[in-house]
Design an enzyme around this catalytic site. Structure first.
Site, PDB file in Angstrom:
ATOM      1  N   LYS A 130       0.885  -1.179   0.000  1.00 56.90           N
ATOM      2  CA  LYS A 130       0.000   0.000   0.000  1.00 56.90           C
ATOM      3  C   LYS A 130       0.912   1.215   0.000  1.00 56.90           C
ATOM      4  CE  LYS A 130      -1.755   3.013   1.877  1.00 56.90           C
ATOM      5  NZ  LYS A 130      -1.566   4.419   1.446  1.00 56.90           N
ATOM      6  N   GLU A 179       8.665   1.557  11.481  1.00 56.62           N
ATOM      7  CA  GLU A 179       9.819   2.444  11.231  1.00 56.62           C
ATOM      8  C   GLU A 179       9.262   3.854  11.128  1.00 56.62           C
ATOM      9  OE1 GLU A 179      11.761   0.452   7.913  1.00 56.62           O
ATOM     10  OE2 GLU A 179      12.727  -0.819   9.395  1.00 56.62           O
ATOM     11  N   CYS A 203      14.166  10.624   7.286  1.00 58.17           N
ATOM     12  CA  CYS A 203      13.952  10.312   8.707  1.00 58.17           C
ATOM     13  C   CYS A 203      15.254  10.263   9.495  1.00 58.17           C
ATOM     14  CB  CYS A 203      13.216   8.985   8.831  1.00 58.17           C
ATOM     15  SG  CYS A 203      14.055   7.671   7.927  1.00 58.17           S
ATOM     16  N   GLU A 222       9.728  16.584  14.556  1.00 58.79           N
ATOM     17  CA  GLU A 222      10.432  16.562  13.271  1.00 58.79           C
ATOM     18  C   GLU A 222       9.732  17.511  12.297  1.00 58.79           C
ATOM     19  OE1 GLU A 222      10.613  12.839  11.135  1.00 58.79           O
ATOM     20  OE2 GLU A 222       8.486  12.475  11.334  1.00 58.79           O
TER      21      GLU A 222
HETATM   22  P1  NAD Z   1       2.370   9.077   7.004  1.00 63.00           P
HETATM   23  O1  NAD Z   1       2.441   8.489   8.361  1.00 63.00           O
HETATM   24  O2  NAD Z   1       1.529  10.263   6.779  1.00 63.00           O
HETATM   25  O3  NAD Z   1       1.862   7.970   5.942  1.00 63.00           O
HETATM   26  C1  NAD Z   1       2.532   6.723   5.803  1.00 63.00           C
HETATM   27  C2  NAD Z   1       1.573   5.717   5.186  1.00 63.00           C
HETATM   28  O4  NAD Z   1       0.516   5.416   6.107  1.00 63.00           O
HETATM   29  C3  NAD Z   1       0.907   6.167   3.907  1.00 63.00           C
HETATM   30  O5  NAD Z   1       0.934   5.100   2.978  1.00 63.00           O
HETATM   31  C4  NAD Z   1      -0.510   6.489   4.365  1.00 63.00           C
HETATM   32  O6  NAD Z   1      -1.459   6.408   3.326  1.00 63.00           O
HETATM   33  C5  NAD Z   1      -0.720   5.397   5.399  1.00 63.00           C
HETATM   34  N1  NAD Z   1      -1.812   5.635   6.368  1.00 63.00           N
HETATM   35  C6  NAD Z   1      -2.295   6.814   6.817  1.00 63.00           C
HETATM   36  N2  NAD Z   1      -3.279   6.604   7.733  1.00 63.00           N
HETATM   37  C7  NAD Z   1      -3.404   5.264   7.869  1.00 63.00           C
HETATM   38  C8  NAD Z   1      -4.236   4.431   8.670  1.00 63.00           C
HETATM   39  N3  NAD Z   1      -5.142   4.938   9.523  1.00 63.00           N
HETATM   40  N4  NAD Z   1      -4.097   3.085   8.570  1.00 63.00           N
HETATM   41  C9  NAD Z   1      -3.179   2.552   7.717  1.00 63.00           C
HETATM   42  N5  NAD Z   1      -2.363   3.293   6.931  1.00 63.00           N
HETATM   43  C10 NAD Z   1      -2.470   4.646   7.012  1.00 63.00           C
HETATM   44  O7  NAD Z   1       3.896   9.372   6.581  1.00 63.00           O
HETATM   45  P2  NAD Z   1       4.461  10.186   5.334  1.00 63.00           P
HETATM   46  O8  NAD Z   1       4.078  11.630   5.462  1.00 63.00           O
HETATM   47  O9  NAD Z   1       4.158   9.472   4.054  1.00 63.00           O
HETATM   48  O10 NAD Z   1       6.033  10.032   5.567  1.00 63.00           O
HETATM   49  C11 NAD Z   1       6.780  10.860   6.424  1.00 63.00           C
HETATM   50  C12 NAD Z   1       7.021  10.186   7.753  1.00 63.00           C
HETATM   51  O11 NAD Z   1       7.659   8.916   7.553  1.00 63.00           O
HETATM   52  C13 NAD Z   1       7.978  10.967   8.634  1.00 63.00           C
HETATM   53  O12 NAD Z   1       7.498  10.951   9.946  1.00 63.00           O
HETATM   54  C14 NAD Z   1       9.290  10.199   8.517  1.00 63.00           C
HETATM   55  O13 NAD Z   1      10.158  10.374   9.615  1.00 63.00           O
HETATM   56  C15 NAD Z   1       8.789   8.800   8.407  1.00 63.00           C
HETATM   57  N6  NAD Z   1       9.782   7.924   7.802  1.00 63.00           N
HETATM   58  C16 NAD Z   1      10.422   7.021   8.609  1.00 63.00           C
HETATM   59  C17 NAD Z   1      11.399   6.190   8.067  1.00 63.00           C
HETATM   60  C18 NAD Z   1      12.106   5.166   8.919  1.00 63.00           C
HETATM   61  O14 NAD Z   1      12.747   4.282   8.354  1.00 63.00           O
HETATM   62  N7  NAD Z   1      12.031   5.229  10.237  1.00 63.00           N
HETATM   63  C19 NAD Z   1      11.713   6.266   6.699  1.00 63.00           C
HETATM   64  C20 NAD Z   1      11.029   7.201   5.915  1.00 63.00           C
HETATM   65  C21 NAD Z   1      10.066   8.023   6.473  1.00 63.00           C
END
Ligand code: NAD
Length: 488
Positions: free
Chosen positions: A187, A262, A296, A393
């Site tokens: 997804k 993550e 991240c 962040e």
């Molecule tokens: P996000 O949390 O907004 O979305 C991530 C995913 O979750 C998307 O595919 C979204 O559609 C899905 N999602 C949203 N609500 C959901 C729900 N209720 N149930 C299931 N899925 C749902 O994150 P983003 O804005 O796409 O990415 C940025 C974030 O990701 C930052 O916080 C960054 O630090 C983190 N990140 C972490 C790592 C790591 O390895 N730790 C790597 C990359 C990004």
């Protein structure tokens, strides 16, 4: 660079078939030009459930393949991705807004291919335990009890991923999951799913059996939420923000999901008074503007010894002058746009809150006069641990700087965070840096270096996540332990 086919009919991959999104399509926007670059398929909740059911149906046969047979297909998938990557550059660049260099080296090809190549060699983590002399008792006669500890695949894995490095992130999840014997439903993030749909074409070309990799996409949370609720899904492998991760953990508890989380980060970079300031500043600045700070693991919370504090800030300020902000398809650009207008506005408010709270704006803070969603590299000095800009962040090109007096205070400041993903220590004294690293509540620590070791375990402490992947830990993450006991 190949052209983008804006009119391409993008579809979902369910059970080996390309199917129309049951809820229609929505626009994918280039964050630089703000042009529509494609119309992504919008899945229904029923299609999310179909994808999970397909992965469930494919699981038995995939699990029963030998590790060697699975690995051969994983290797072939790596080859298909490598072959096709040059054709993906234009689409993935446009949907992510990444600079052309970042797209070519990190968004498509290289790291994704490497992940599949790494897991194309079987990793056997099964082990035998030493026999235990066991006395006679109510459960049976005396003897030597032996046991083998086997790794069994978790089952169906739903990979829910963020927008910043869409293809690379998915590769980091499905390569070890497939190697462990799991089947998958991907997804992707709503902002830039097209590269993942291209990855689906590589899956098909590599000859993976139908249902082993499925892709469902949606513009809102419903599709991901349905996978979290599905009883066909055994594990959620999630990368994204901490608040969404917490929601998924809570919802997944209802069906006892295995979870790899993550999440967000606010990396500390401790710079000691004996550090090579050029190396420290260059390392920090490299990640500051890279992919517009949407990383991240970036060292966005600089903790500088008072003796080098002013000089470090001055050096970072100088570096910001070399970070050209602009058209990401121009090879001289360092800082491209952030992903959406909404995110640009959020980062701008974040910077404003820091200034309101008393931080000193050294550079940036203004909106570049460019079309698209740009933020100038921003440096906020004289920050204190309780400020919102220090605690949260930005996921944009924003660095905050705090001052410390001695190593104990540096460690205390670094650990005074809800996050603990990736931290850094810059010091000429590696023994001292190593000692500081050992005291940090951080899943990964870089000593005078920004690049991560790609086979070392990756993941976070505290709100930065649960679990680890990469290397052999990738196989551990996607498997259950099973002990088989017998009397020798
Ligand atoms: P996000 O949390 O907004 O979305 C991530 C995913 O979750 C998307 O595919 C979204 O559609 C899905 N999602 C949203 N609500 C959901 C729900 N209720 N149930 C299931 N899925 C749902 O994150 P983003 O804005 O796409 O990415 C940025 C974030 O990701 C930052 O916080 C960054 O630090 C983190 N990140 C972490 C790592 C790591 O390895 N730790 C790597 C990359 C990004």
């Amino acid at each position: 660079m190949s052209m983008i086919d804006v009119d391409k009919n993008w579809r979902l991959l369910i059970d080996g078939e390309w199917v129309e999104g049951g809820a229609g399509h929505y626009d994918i926007v280039d964050p630089h030009t703000t042009d529509v670059v494609g119309r992504a398929p919008e899945a229904t909740v029923a299609q999310a459930n179909d994808a999970a059911a397909a992965a469930r149906a494919a699981f038995g046969a995939w699990k029963r393949l030998s590790a060697k047979q699975r690995c051969a297909l994983i290797g072939r998938l790596g080859d298909e991705i490598e072959k096709r990557s040059p054709d993906w550059v234009a689409t993935v660049q446009a949907e992510t807004g990444a600079t052309i260099a970042t797209t070519e080296t990190l968004q498509v090809g290289g790291p994704a291919v490497d992940r599949f190549r790494y897991y194309a060699t079987p990793i056997d983590l099964d082990e035998s335990l030493s026999p235990i002399p066991t006395p006679a008792g109510p459960l049976g006669p005396a003897g030597l009890l032996s046991a083998e500890v086997k790794r069994q695949p978790v089952g169906v894995v739903a990979a829910i991923t963020p927008y910043n490095f869409p293809v690379t992130n998915v590769a980091g999840k499905i390569a070890p999951a497939l190697a462990a014997g799991c089947t998958t439903v991907i997804k992707p993030a709503p902002q830039d799913p097209l590269g993942i749909l291209l990855l689906g074409e590589a899956v098909e070309a590599a000859g993976l059996p139908p249902g082993v990799v499925n892709i469902v996409n949606g513009s809102g949370p419903d599709v991901g939420a349905a996978l979290v609720d599905s009883t066909d899904v055994n594990m959620i492998s999630f990368t994204g923000s901490s608040p969404i991760g917490a929601k998924i953990m809570a919802n997944g508890g209802r069906t006892m999901k295995r979870l790899l989380m993550e999440l967000g980060g606010k990396g500390a970079a401790i710079v000691t008074e004996d550090a090579d300031l050029g190396t420290a500043a260059q390392s920090i600045a490299t990640v500051w503007g890279f992919h517009a700070g949407q990383i991240c693991t970036a060292p966005t919370r600089v903790i500088a010894h008072h003796a080098v504090y002013d000089q470090l800030i001055e050096t970072l300020n100088t570096f910001s002058g070399f970070m050209k902000v602009g058209d990401p398809t121009d090879r001289s650009t360092i800082v491209g746009p952030v992903i959406t207008e909404v995110h640009r506005d959020r980062v701008e408010q974040f910077i404003a809150s820091g200034i309101d709270d008393g931080a000193r704006l050294v550079c940036g803070g203004d909106r570049p006069d460019l079309p698209g969603y740009f933020i100038a590299p921003t440096l906020l000095a004289d920050c204190t641990p309780d400020m919102h800009v220090v605690r949260e962040e930005a996921f944009g090109p924003v660095i905050v700087v705090l001052r410390y007096q001695d190593d104990e205070e540096a460690v205390q400041l670094a650990n005074n965070s809800d996050y603990g993903l990736y931290s850094y220590v810059f010091s000429a004294d590696t023994k001292r840096a190593y000692h500081i690293a050992g005291q940090l509540e951080s899943g990964c620590v870089g000593l005078n270096v920004i690049q991560p070791h790609m086979e070392a375990p990756f993941g976070g402490f505290k709100m930065s996540g649960v679990g680890r992947d990469r290397g052999k830990w990738g196989i551990e993450a996607y498997s259950e332990l099973q002990s088989i006991n017998w009397m020798a």
